[in-house]
Design an enzyme around this catalytic site. Structure first.
Site, mmCIF file in Angstrom:
data_model
loop_
_atom_site.group_PDB
_atom_site.id
_atom_site.type_symbol
_atom_site.label_atom_id
_atom_site.label_comp_id
_atom_site.label_asym_id
_atom_site.label_seq_id
_atom_site.Cartn_x
_atom_site.Cartn_y
_atom_site.Cartn_z
ATOM 1 N N ARG A 1 4.930 120.523 -33.581
ATOM 2 C CA ARG A 1 4.075 119.459 -33.029
ATOM 3 C C ARG A 1 2.725 119.526 -33.749
ATOM 4 N NH1 ARG A 1 6.244 115.821 -29.993
ATOM 5 N NH2 ARG A 1 6.931 117.228 -28.357
ATOM 6 N N CYS B 1 13.932 111.024 -31.289
ATOM 7 C CA CYS B 1 13.018 110.282 -32.163
ATOM 8 C C CYS B 1 12.933 110.863 -33.578
ATOM 9 C CB CYS B 1 11.623 110.239 -31.533
ATOM 10 S SG CYS B 1 11.097 111.789 -30.781
ATOM 11 N N HIS C 1 6.099 110.569 -36.625
ATOM 12 C CA HIS C 1 6.743 111.827 -36.972
ATOM 13 C C HIS C 1 6.984 111.878 -38.485
ATOM 14 C CE1 HIS C 1 7.286 112.693 -32.858
ATOM 15 N NE2 HIS C 1 8.569 112.459 -32.710
ATOM 16 N N GLN D 1 5.523 116.597 -35.888
ATOM 17 C CA GLN D 1 5.814 115.620 -34.841
ATOM 18 C C GLN D 1 4.581 115.249 -34.023
ATOM 19 O OE1 GLN D 1 10.182 117.626 -34.276
ATOM 20 N NE2 GLN D 1 9.513 116.334 -32.616
HETATM 21 P P1 NAP Z 1 6.649 108.558 -20.287
HETATM 22 O O1 NAP Z 1 5.626 107.942 -21.151
HETATM 23 O O2 NAP Z 1 6.308 109.854 -19.628
HETATM 24 O O3 NAP Z 1 7.111 107.483 -19.187
HETATM 25 C C1 NAP Z 1 8.215 107.663 -18.316
HETATM 26 C C2 NAP Z 1 7.879 107.139 -16.928
HETATM 27 O O4 NAP Z 1 6.904 107.967 -16.318
HETATM 28 C C3 NAP Z 1 7.248 105.763 -16.858
HETATM 29 O O5 NAP Z 1 8.202 104.766 -17.024
HETATM 30 C C4 NAP Z 1 6.635 105.772 -15.460
HETATM 31 O O6 NAP Z 1 7.654 105.489 -14.514
HETATM 32 C C5 NAP Z 1 6.224 107.228 -15.296
HETATM 33 N N1 NAP Z 1 4.783 107.491 -15.469
HETATM 34 C C6 NAP Z 1 4.093 108.430 -14.771
HETATM 35 N N2 NAP Z 1 2.825 108.472 -15.180
HETATM 36 C C7 NAP Z 1 2.654 107.545 -16.129
HETATM 37 C C8 NAP Z 1 1.542 107.121 -16.904
HETATM 38 N N3 NAP Z 1 0.333 107.663 -16.792
HETATM 39 N N4 NAP Z 1 1.735 106.135 -17.812
HETATM 40 C C9 NAP Z 1 2.940 105.573 -17.948
HETATM 41 N N5 NAP Z 1 4.015 105.926 -17.234
HETATM 42 C C10 NAP Z 1 3.903 106.916 -16.329
HETATM 43 O O7 NAP Z 1 7.980 108.875 -21.103
HETATM 44 P P2 NAP Z 1 8.422 108.305 -22.547
HETATM 45 O O8 NAP Z 1 7.763 109.056 -23.626
HETATM 46 O O9 NAP Z 1 8.328 106.823 -22.553
HETATM 47 O O10 NAP Z 1 9.950 108.776 -22.584
HETATM 48 C C11 NAP Z 1 10.933 108.171 -21.753
HETATM 49 C C12 NAP Z 1 12.300 108.722 -22.155
HETATM 50 O O11 NAP Z 1 12.571 108.386 -23.508
HETATM 51 C C13 NAP Z 1 12.414 110.246 -22.060
HETATM 52 O O12 NAP Z 1 13.693 110.598 -21.640
HETATM 53 C C14 NAP Z 1 12.208 110.694 -23.475
HETATM 54 O O13 NAP Z 1 12.814 111.930 -23.749
HETATM 55 C C15 NAP Z 1 12.881 109.572 -24.235
HETATM 56 N N6 NAP Z 1 12.383 109.391 -25.579
HETATM 57 C C16 NAP Z 1 11.062 109.395 -25.779
HETATM 58 C C17 NAP Z 1 10.592 109.204 -27.044
HETATM 59 C C18 NAP Z 1 9.134 109.165 -27.304
HETATM 60 O O14 NAP Z 1 8.768 108.915 -28.395
HETATM 61 N N7 NAP Z 1 8.246 109.384 -26.354
HETATM 62 C C19 NAP Z 1 11.470 108.969 -28.101
HETATM 63 C C20 NAP Z 1 12.834 108.923 -27.865
HETATM 64 C C21 NAP Z 1 13.270 109.128 -26.574
HETATM 65 P P3 NAP Z 1 7.441 104.576 -13.214
HETATM 66 O O15 NAP Z 1 6.852 103.272 -13.680
HETATM 67 O O16 NAP Z 1 8.811 104.429 -12.649
HETATM 68 O O17 NAP Z 1 6.499 105.357 -12.362
#
Ligand code: NAP
Length: 388
Positions: free
Chosen positions: A273, A136, A280, A163
């Protein structure tokens, strides 16, 4: 009709992706299927304006293999567990991924089309099947300074980052808000009394930050009323993994890798952070290959693509337009504080800020799906002889 499986749609990135797809009408003409790692059989997303059915099991390779495209925002562990199994059963579909697991694989194309549409087009033409969003912070940085890279002006760049919590995922955003709430509760009494000194208010904040029960399970330390100058794990030489990505992924996005371009551009700095929610920011120093006037540099930055916005280097314009609060929820990437440093005419400084859930995460994936749709629309169907 393109058949697309969505995994990780309820996380931070996935939910922004679906929101943007709904806003842009991207679901028209798609046959979507939705999957979960935690609740297969449960209800799918309810706010897309169409029936989404029951969730599939995100580890069911046979079910996933029926899709032309898998879009996953689930995370690196999921990618490592499922992608090789899918390829092993002969699935030849397109994999569009937010996670870092496959980014530096030689066969993977990093997607950020306002910056590297040519790299994406070349990847599609040469039959690549794995397309990943980049880190990101790196994506926002390249969106901001694409004009300088494109003009060949960047000899090296330092990138000192600020960030947001959202970069770490949904649970971290909740923890930052919980920390803010704990601090708010602790200072409510002192603030209600106008006679309370600022030092007394500060003491209340310090006490709550150090108190047992202050929520730090995710970040490992207080982020609210503080900052954390280390993101992700060490990778050697005192560098964090997050810091290493600026160089590795930045050059890969730009297509500056491989035998044709043996000299990648040094990009490095400290990643920090801060208590921002979803934007960011970067303070950069650029060593220019040649001295160019500031107005010419501003024009190059502004002219790179339609989403970059140059902010006048005044206090008023900066506070109004160059902050996380100003760009949150918006697609524009703001670049300001552009000036030459005392070190000489070839040393430029600038500050950039963008919503990392949009251009830093969901938007490049959404647009890659669109690019793929038009690419596949143009692809001539195989003749009977070829198919045989
Ligand atoms: P996240 O919010 O932690 O969500 C990932 C998965 O965790 C969800 O699809 C869900 O899967 C599960 N989950 C468990 N508890 C949750 C809750 N309380 N609320 C929502 N979902 C929950 O991860 P993310 O930030 O979207 O990142 C996903 C990927 O993208 C990672 O590999 C990260 O490194 C990458 N990424 C993230 C960003 C960013 O800005 N955050 C930017 C670029 C790339 P289920 O529905 O299958 O349970």
């Amino acid at each position: 009709m393109l058949d697309v499986g969505f995994v990780g749609w309820r996380g931070m990135v996935g939910s922004v992706l679906l929101e943007r797809m709904r806003e842009e009408g991207d679901f028209a003409g798609l046959a979507p299927g939705f999957y979960s790692t935690s609740s297969p059989g449960g209800p799918g997303p309810t706010d897309l304006g169409f029936e989404t059915g029951r969730l599939g099991d995100a580890h069911d390779v046979a079910a996933l293999a029926r899709h032309d495209v898998i879009v996953t925002c689930q995370g690196g562990d999921y990618t490592k567990a499922v992608h090789p199994r899918l390829r092993a059963v002969g699935w030849n579909g397109y994999w569009i991924d937010a996670a870092s697991a496959l980014r530096m694989e030689p066969g993977t194309v990093l997607v950020l089309d306002p910056v590297n549409a040519d790299v994406i087009a070349e990847g599609l033409a040469s039959g690549r099947r794995d397309f990943c969003g980049a880190n990101c912070t790196v994506s926002i940085l390249l969106m901001a300074f694409a004009g300088l890279f494109r003009a060949g002006l960047v000899e090296w760049m330092t990138s000192m980052t600020y960030q947001a919590a959202s970069g770490a995922g949904a649970a971290h955003v909740r923890e930052l808000a919980a920390q803010m709430a704990a601090i708010g509760e602790a200072v409510q009494g002192p603030l209600a009394d106008p006679a309370t000194t600022a030092l007394a208010v500060d003491r209340s904040v310090r006490e709550v930050l150090a108190a047992d029960g202050f929520p730090t399970d995710r970040f490992g330390a207080p982020l609210a009323a503080s900052l954390l100058p280390w993101i992700d794990r060490p990778i050697g030489d005192g560098q964090s993994r997050e810091e290493g990505k600026a160089f590795e992924e930045g050059n890969k996005i730009l297509g500056i890798v491989g035998p044709k371009n043996p000299d990648p551009i040094p990009i490095d700095g400290i990643c920090v952070r801060v208590g921002s929610m979803r934007c960011h920011a970067h303070a950069v120093t650029v060593k220019l290959r040649e001295d160019r006037p500031v107005d010419e540099i501003e024009a190059l930055i502004a002219g790179a693509h339609e989403w970059v916005r140059v902010v006048e280097n005044t206090p008023e314009a900066t506070l109004a337009g160059l902050t996380p609060a100003a760009v949150s929820g918006r697609l524009d990437i703001a670049v300001g504080r552009i000036r030459k440093l005392r070190m000489g005419g070839e040393y430029l400084t600038a500050f950039s800020v963008g919503d990392q859930l949009l251009w830093g995460a969901a938007e490049p994936l959404r647009r890659m799906l669109g690019i793929l749709r038009s690419h596949l629309g143009k692809v001539r169907p195989a003749t009977e002889a070829e198919a045989a």
